[in-house]
Design a protein around this motif. Structure first.
Motif, short mmCIF file in Angstrom:
data_model
loop_
_atom_site.label_atom_id
_atom_site.label_comp_id
_atom_site.label_asym_id
_atom_site.label_seq_id
_atom_site.Cartn_x
_atom_site.Cartn_y
_atom_site.Cartn_z
N GLY A 156 0.78 -1.23 0.00
CA GLY A 156 0.00 0.00 0.00
C GLY A 156 0.81 1.28 0.00
N THR A 157 2.14 1.18 -0.17
CA THR A 157 2.97 2.38 -0.23
C THR A 157 2.63 3.19 -1.49
OG1 THR A 157 4.80 1.27 0.90
CG2 THR A 157 5.34 3.27 -0.34
N PRO A 158 2.35 4.50 -1.35
CA PRO A 158 2.08 5.31 -2.54
C PRO A 158 3.36 5.49 -3.38
CG PRO A 158 1.33 6.41 -0.53
CD PRO A 158 2.21 5.27 -0.11
N ASN A 182 -0.23 2.18 -5.87
CA ASN A 182 0.13 1.65 -4.55
C ASN A 182 0.87 0.34 -4.77
OD1 ASN A 182 -1.08 3.53 -2.61
ND2 ASN A 182 -3.00 2.90 -3.57
#
Length: 261
Positions: A156-158, A182
């Protein structure tokens, strides 16, 4: 009673607007926006026989990274460097900035079947850095490789991608486009696409969006403007339900440093 000529005119106008809406492009395959001039100064248009084929990223005044399959003739044998050039310093793939010839091409020795899909282009001239031409920061080097790659980019890291790929109507984008993604963890990428390798980063996005032809090799950056990946390929047609795949740059730091000194 309404004038029939007015009624007919309004009907034709509405009909024309409907036709125009149906005939106009319905969004970009990246699902993104136009890039502002100088917003991604590390971006490069990789050109083969003077035509844009892939995207790339500036990592020094004399080196650009891109995807190996963009510059491969047969497996790790590259195309002749004289057929390659990069355009830098512009968001328009057809104009502006400057075109610099490529001096040499190095494809990763493990490259094959889209795995280890990374190549180094050495430029024939030294780039002059400015507000429109700059090098991206490479990820920090760790003491040793670890299989816990999710610690680097948790699920979920942008992350952000900008390239010159095809639009949703199949036409080529003359202006660079950007989009948000993401990351997917290895386990989720394995679950969704059967592709949970430590040397790649999987990118999640909405169906109908994603990378397409011409975007490959584009930098994947995080909020700190650090290079985390190079877009590699998409499963099936552009914008399919499956995640897009990028080459994880941290996995190749030793090789990059050894060949760009």
């Amino acid at each position: 009673m309404a004038d029939p000529r007015i009624t007919l005119g309004l009907g034709l106008l509405i009909f024309g607007l409907i036709l125009f809406a149906e005939a106009s492009p319905q969004g970009r395959i990246l699902g993104g926006e136009d890039v502002a001039q100088g917003e991604y100064p590390w971006s490069a248009s990789v050109r083969y026989n003077k035509a844009h084929v892939c995207s790339g990223v500036i990592i020094s005044q004399t080196h650009v990274l891109t995807a190996a399959h963009c510059v491969s003739s047969v497996t790790i044998t590259p195309v002749d460097a004289s057929t390659l050039a990069v355009r830098v310093g512009t968001i328009n793939q057809y104009a502006g900035g400057s075109i610099v010839n490529v001096k040499s091409v190095l494809i990763h020795p493990w490259y094959g079947n889209f795995m280890h899909n990374i190549a180094i282009l050495e430029l024939a001239e030294t780039l002059v850095f400015s507000d429109r031409v700059a090098a991206i920061a490479l990820p920090p080097k760790t003491e040793e490789q670890t299989e816990d790659v999710d610690a680097e980019l948790p699920n979920g890291t942008p992350v952000y991608v900008a390239g010159w790929g095809e639009l949703s109507d199949g036409t080529a984008s003359y202006k660079q486009q950007k989009a948000n993604y993401n990351t997917l963890s290895r386990s989720l990428c394995e679950w969704e696409a059967g592709y949970g390798y430590e040397s790649v980063v999987c990118l999640s996005r909405a169906e109908g969006e994603g990378i397409c032809r011409g975007d490959v090799g584009a930098p994947v950056i995080d909020d700190e403007k650090v290079l985390r990946g190079l877009t590699s390929f998409n499963f099936g047609p552009c914008g399919s339900k499956y995640p897009d795949v990028a080459t994880r740059v941290s996995f190749y730091l030793t090789w990059i440093e050894a060949n760009t000194q």
